[in-house]
Design a protein around this motif. Structure first.
Motif, PDB file in Angstrom:
ATOM      1  N   LYS A  74       0.796  -1.235   0.000  1.00  0.00           N
ATOM      2  CA  LYS A  74       0.000   0.000   0.000  1.00  0.00           C
ATOM      3  C   LYS A  74       0.825   1.280   0.000  1.00  0.00           C
ATOM      4  O   LYS A  74       0.359   2.341   0.380  1.00  0.00           O
ATOM      5  CB  LYS A  74      -0.913  -0.017   1.214  1.00  0.00           C
ATOM      6  N   VAL A 134       2.304   4.259  -1.903  1.00  0.00           N
ATOM      7  CA  VAL A 134       2.143   4.910  -3.206  1.00  0.00           C
ATOM      8  C   VAL A 134       3.494   5.073  -3.899  1.00  0.00           C
ATOM      9  O   VAL A 134       3.669   4.673  -5.052  1.00  0.00           O
ATOM     10  CB  VAL A 134       1.466   6.287  -3.000  1.00  0.00           C
ATOM     11  N   SER A 163      -9.829   1.591  -1.510  1.00  0.00           N
ATOM     12  CA  SER A 163      -9.218   2.804  -0.952  1.00  0.00           C
ATOM     13  C   SER A 163      -9.810   4.039  -1.611  1.00  0.00           C
ATOM     14  O   SER A 163     -10.220   3.992  -2.774  1.00  0.00           O
ATOM     15  CB  SER A 163      -7.701   2.761  -1.203  1.00  0.00           C
ATOM     16  N   TYR A 176      -0.388   1.988  -7.407  1.00  0.00           N
ATOM     17  CA  TYR A 176      -1.108   1.463  -6.228  1.00  0.00           C
ATOM     18  C   TYR A 176      -2.614   1.697  -6.422  1.00  0.00           C
ATOM     19  O   TYR A 176      -3.413   0.770  -6.315  1.00  0.00           O
ATOM     20  CB  TYR A 176      -0.617   2.160  -4.958  1.00  0.00           C
ATOM     21  N   PHE A 206     -10.530   5.482   3.899  1.00  0.00           N
ATOM     22  CA  PHE A 206      -9.866   6.769   3.788  1.00  0.00           C
ATOM     23  C   PHE A 206      -8.501   6.593   4.459  1.00  0.00           C
ATOM     24  O   PHE A 206      -7.770   5.675   4.067  1.00  0.00           O
ATOM     25  CB  PHE A 206     -10.799   7.880   4.293  1.00  0.00           C
ATOM     26  N   PRO A 257      -6.361   5.233   7.315  1.00  0.00           N
ATOM     27  CA  PRO A 257      -6.353   4.491   8.584  1.00  0.00           C
ATOM     28  C   PRO A 257      -5.219   4.954   9.489  1.00  0.00           C
ATOM     29  O   PRO A 257      -4.069   5.047   9.033  1.00  0.00           O
ATOM     30  CB  PRO A 257      -6.127   3.043   8.137  1.00  0.00           C
ATOM     31  N   ASN A 302       6.046   5.931   4.883  1.00  0.00           N
ATOM     32  CA  ASN A 302       5.484   6.770   3.812  1.00  0.00           C
ATOM     33  C   ASN A 302       4.363   7.649   4.356  1.00  0.00           C
ATOM     34  O   ASN A 302       4.156   8.765   3.912  1.00  0.00           O
ATOM     35  CB  ASN A 302       4.859   5.877   2.716  1.00  0.00           C
ATOM     36  N   ASN A 303       3.607   7.076   5.329  1.00  0.00           N
ATOM     37  CA  ASN A 303       2.397   7.751   5.772  1.00  0.00           C
ATOM     38  C   ASN A 303       2.676   8.732   6.918  1.00  0.00           C
ATOM     39  O   ASN A 303       3.633   8.588   7.671  1.00  0.00           O
ATOM     40  CB  ASN A 303       1.337   6.722   6.191  1.00  0.00           C
ATOM     41  N   PHE A 308       5.139   8.568  10.756  1.00  0.00           N
ATOM     42  CA  PHE A 308       6.284   9.486  10.716  1.00  0.00           C
ATOM     43  C   PHE A 308       6.202  10.475  11.888  1.00  0.00           C
ATOM     44  O   PHE A 308       7.206  10.763  12.559  1.00  0.00           O
ATOM     45  CB  PHE A 308       6.357  10.245   9.385  1.00  0.00           C
ATOM     46  N   GLN A 361       8.845  16.241   7.556  1.00  0.00           N
ATOM     47  CA  GLN A 361       8.772  17.112   6.387  1.00  0.00           C
ATOM     48  C   GLN A 361       7.295  17.249   6.009  1.00  0.00           C
ATOM     49  O   GLN A 361       6.622  16.242   5.753  1.00  0.00           O
ATOM     50  CB  GLN A 361       9.555  16.508   5.210  1.00  0.00           C
ATOM     51  N   PHE A 369       4.722  18.166   3.417  1.00  0.00           N
ATOM     52  CA  PHE A 369       4.788  18.255   1.947  1.00  0.00           C
ATOM     53  C   PHE A 369       3.862  19.349   1.407  1.00  0.00           C
ATOM     54  O   PHE A 369       2.788  19.086   0.886  1.00  0.00           O
ATOM     55  CB  PHE A 369       4.428  16.909   1.315  1.00  0.00           C
ATOM     56  N   GLY A 408      -2.117  19.685   3.357  1.00  0.00           N
ATOM     57  CA  GLY A 408      -3.050  18.680   2.838  1.00  0.00           C
ATOM     58  C   GLY A 408      -4.098  18.262   3.861  1.00  0.00           C
ATOM     59  O   GLY A 408      -3.774  18.108   5.046  1.00  0.00           O
ATOM     60  N   ARG A 419      -6.997  15.423   4.934  1.00  0.00           N
ATOM     61  CA  ARG A 419      -7.408  14.043   4.736  1.00  0.00           C
ATOM     62  C   ARG A 419      -8.474  13.641   5.757  1.00  0.00           C
ATOM     63  O   ARG A 419      -8.621  14.300   6.795  1.00  0.00           O
ATOM     64  CB  ARG A 419      -6.192  13.092   4.891  1.00  0.00           C
ATOM     65  N   TYR A 479      -8.944  11.142   8.332  1.00  0.00           N
ATOM     66  CA  TYR A 479      -8.279  10.104   9.136  1.00  0.00           C
ATOM     67  C   TYR A 479      -9.340   9.342   9.914  1.00  0.00           C
ATOM     68  O   TYR A 479     -10.241   9.941  10.507  1.00  0.00           O
ATOM     69  CB  TYR A 479      -7.250  10.744  10.081  1.00  0.00           C
ATOM     70  N   ARG A 515       4.487  16.790  -2.392  1.00  0.00           N
ATOM     71  CA  ARG A 515       4.851  15.443  -2.838  1.00  0.00           C
ATOM     72  C   ARG A 515       4.097  15.148  -4.129  1.00  0.00           C
ATOM     73  O   ARG A 515       2.867  15.321  -4.174  1.00  0.00           O
ATOM     74  CB  ARG A 515       4.478  14.430  -1.759  1.00  0.00           C
ATOM     75  N   ASP A 535       0.108  13.961  -4.714  1.00  0.00           N
ATOM     76  CA  ASP A 535      -0.807  14.307  -3.612  1.00  0.00           C
ATOM     77  C   ASP A 535      -1.950  15.175  -4.107  1.00  0.00           C
ATOM     78  O   ASP A 535      -1.737  16.042  -4.979  1.00  0.00           O
ATOM     79  CB  ASP A 535      -0.044  15.086  -2.529  1.00  0.00           C
TER      80      ASP A 535
HETATM   81  C1  WQD Z   1      -1.390  12.193   4.352  1.00  0.00           C
HETATM   82  C2  WQD Z   1      -1.060  13.684   4.295  1.00  0.00           C
HETATM   83  C3  WQD Z   1       0.720  14.198   2.775  1.00  0.00           C
HETATM   84  C4  WQD Z   1       3.855  12.094   5.053  1.00  0.00           C
HETATM   85  C5  WQD Z   1      -2.144   7.035   1.178  1.00  0.00           C
HETATM   86  C6  WQD Z   1      -2.827   6.149   0.162  1.00  0.00           C
HETATM   87  C7  WQD Z   1      -4.177   5.726   0.697  1.00  0.00           C
HETATM   88  C8  WQD Z   1      -3.986   5.009   2.007  1.00  0.00           C
HETATM   89  C9  WQD Z   1      -3.247   5.903   3.001  1.00  0.00           C
HETATM   90  C10 WQD Z   1      -3.662   2.679   2.462  1.00  0.00           C
HETATM   91  C11 WQD Z   1      -0.800  14.189   2.880  1.00  0.00           C
HETATM   92  C12 WQD Z   1       1.128  14.524   4.216  1.00  0.00           C
HETATM   93  C13 WQD Z   1       2.635  12.614   4.641  1.00  0.00           C
HETATM   94  C14 WQD Z   1       4.910  12.987   5.416  1.00  0.00           C
HETATM   95  C15 WQD Z   1       3.449  14.853   4.956  1.00  0.00           C
HETATM   96  N1  WQD Z   1      -3.304   3.788   1.801  1.00  0.00           N
HETATM   97  N2  WQD Z   1       2.433  13.960   4.605  1.00  0.00           N
HETATM   98  N3  WQD Z   1       4.653  14.345   5.355  1.00  0.00           N
HETATM   99  O1  WQD Z   1      -1.181   9.894   0.691  1.00  0.00           O
HETATM  100  O2  WQD Z   1      -3.357  10.578   1.897  1.00  0.00           O
HETATM  101  O3  WQD Z   1      -2.939   8.172   1.386  1.00  0.00           O
HETATM  102  O4  WQD Z   1      -1.995   6.309   2.406  1.00  0.00           O
HETATM  103  O5  WQD Z   1      -4.473   2.461   3.281  1.00  0.00           O
HETATM  104  O6  WQD Z   1      -4.820   4.889  -0.239  1.00  0.00           O
HETATM  105  O7  WQD Z   1      -3.044   6.907  -1.018  1.00  0.00           O
HETATM  106  O8  WQD Z   1      -1.600   9.298   3.134  1.00  0.00           O
HETATM  107  O9  WQD Z   1      -0.305   9.515   5.212  1.00  0.00           O
HETATM  108  O10 WQD Z   1       0.939   9.466   2.982  1.00  0.00           O
HETATM  109  O11 WQD Z   1      -0.378  11.495   3.597  1.00  0.00           O
HETATM  110  O12 WQD Z   1       3.259  16.101   4.899  1.00  0.00           O
HETATM  111  O13 WQD Z   1       6.037  12.579   5.786  1.00  0.00           O
HETATM  112  O14 WQD Z   1       0.144  13.911   5.027  1.00  0.00           O
HETATM  113  O15 WQD Z   1       1.176  15.207   1.881  1.00  0.00           O
HETATM  114  O16 WQD Z   1      -1.308  15.522   2.801  1.00  0.00           O
HETATM  115  P1  WQD Z   1      -2.247   9.598   1.706  1.00  0.00           P
HETATM  116  P2  WQD Z   1      -0.253   9.882   3.764  1.00  0.00           P
END
Ligand code: WQD
Length: 323
Positions: free
Chosen positions: A74, A76, A113, A137, A166, A168, A186-187, A191, A204, A206, A217, A219, A221, A280, A283
């Protein structure tokens, strides 16, 4: 994917609800030791079989009445770097599981997703929003959904729930199971946790030039235990033989990156140093659900608050996470 982030939380809830789950995982992204924590939480041993969802012979041998399919990569960014691994692991295994469902007359719950909505044309997102994908993905999720819909049309006796997650976050209140990404997360939430724990120097952020209240950004959660209760509601709905059903699993609330960071700091009494950097690639500015269809048709809605999410994530970081 039973030893993964969602899989472990599902096992705990299935046992709590009186089901007798079998855990199957290829251990590509997780460790069977998590089953010791699952056993401690639910007070019983969960049978485990190491197998790959794409292994037809293994699936034939294992197939049970219900399949809940969490076995998917999962990340991206990783999907852009290694698309074939994503198509092989996510799409191929879904075909195997679908074949088994038809062969055994079984139902399926598929973890899709919100990424299948692509760049939102309107918000909040309803299930009839146009579908598209902007990375491998997301394309695997979209292709699996389309395949499921084709199979359901050809086989009206097949009952399947497509659940569009959305974002998790969070962990079981015990702090014994949670999200344990390999390497650099990644998420956002893992982090943030690792930064607060001093494992990462700074977060960081993004981009802060999006068309959102604070420029970062936004989302939707959702606490992992709310996501899991949505699966239980879908399982119960499938017993009414509804055919193919599709639902968003989100809270309906949008939270920005900086709102999340500040809430995390305030609730947990910690500091999360961060630096604004470039956006990023891939996004979107904002993404959040209209969850009303799941409430009307499944009798489900998310109940955990943002404070629950940041508190449980931090508890997991302190007690359980192996970073
Ligand atoms: C969330 C926000 C980033 C990391 C992806 C998949 C989705 C699901 C969840 C599986 C965004 C910002 C992130 C960082 C940041 N996958 N961010 N610095 O991209 O919304 O969703 O993961 O269940 O299908 O697409 O999640 O947590 O990566 O990002 O600023 O180091 O946090 O830009 O706005 P995303 P994310």
């Amino acid at each position: 994917g039973g030893t993964g982030y969602l899989g472990t939380h599902m096992l705990v809830e299935l046992v709590k609800q009186g089901y007798e789950p079998l855990c199957v995982d290829n251990l590509h992204n997780s460790n069977p030791s998590v089953l010791l924590a699952v056993k401690e939480i639910c007070g019983k041993e969960i049978p485990f079989i190491k197998a790959d969802a794409g292994d037809v012979a293994a699936m034939r041998a294992l197939f049970a009445e219900y399949q809940i399919h969490f076995a998917g990569h999962k990340a991206v960014g990783e999907s852009v770097a290694h698309p074939l691994m994503y198509y092989r692991n996510n799409y191929d295994s879904a075909l195997t599981i679908l074949e088994m469902c038809l062969k055994h007359g079984s139902a399926l719950v598929f973890s899709s997703s919100a990424t299948v909505y692509g760049v939102p044309h309107f918000l909040p997102l309803t299930e009839d929003h146009p579908l598209s994908a902007v990375n491998p993905y997301g394309r695997t999720k979209l292709y699996i959904e389309e395949t499921i819909r084709d199979v359901a049309l050809a086989h009206p006796e097949f009952n399947v729930s497509i659940l569009r997650y959305f974002n998790p976050v969070g962990a079981h209140e015990s702090g014994l199971i949670g999200e344990n990404p390999n390497g650099i997360p990644n998420n956002l939430m893992p982090f943030v946790c690792q930064t607060a724990a001093g494992i990462r120097k700074e977060l960081q952020v993004f981009g802060d030039d999006y068309d959102t209240p604070d420029g970062t950004g936004v989302r939707d959660y959702i606490h992992v235990t709310d996501l899991i209760s949505g699966h239980i509601a879908a399982l119960k709905k499938l017993e009414t033989k509804p055919g193919c059903i599709i639902h968003n699993l989100g809270t309906g609330n949008g939270t920005s990156v900086l709102e999340m960071v500040h809430r995390f700091e305030a609730v947990n009494g910690v500091s999360v140093p961060y630096r604004i950097v470039a956006r990023r690639p891939g996004d979107v500015a904002s993404c959040y659900a209209d969850p009303s269809k799941a409430f009307e048709e499944l009798g489900w809605k998310a109940v955990k608050t943002l404070d629950d999410m940041v508190r449980d994530s931090w508890m997991w970081q302190l007690k359980g996470a192996k970073n």
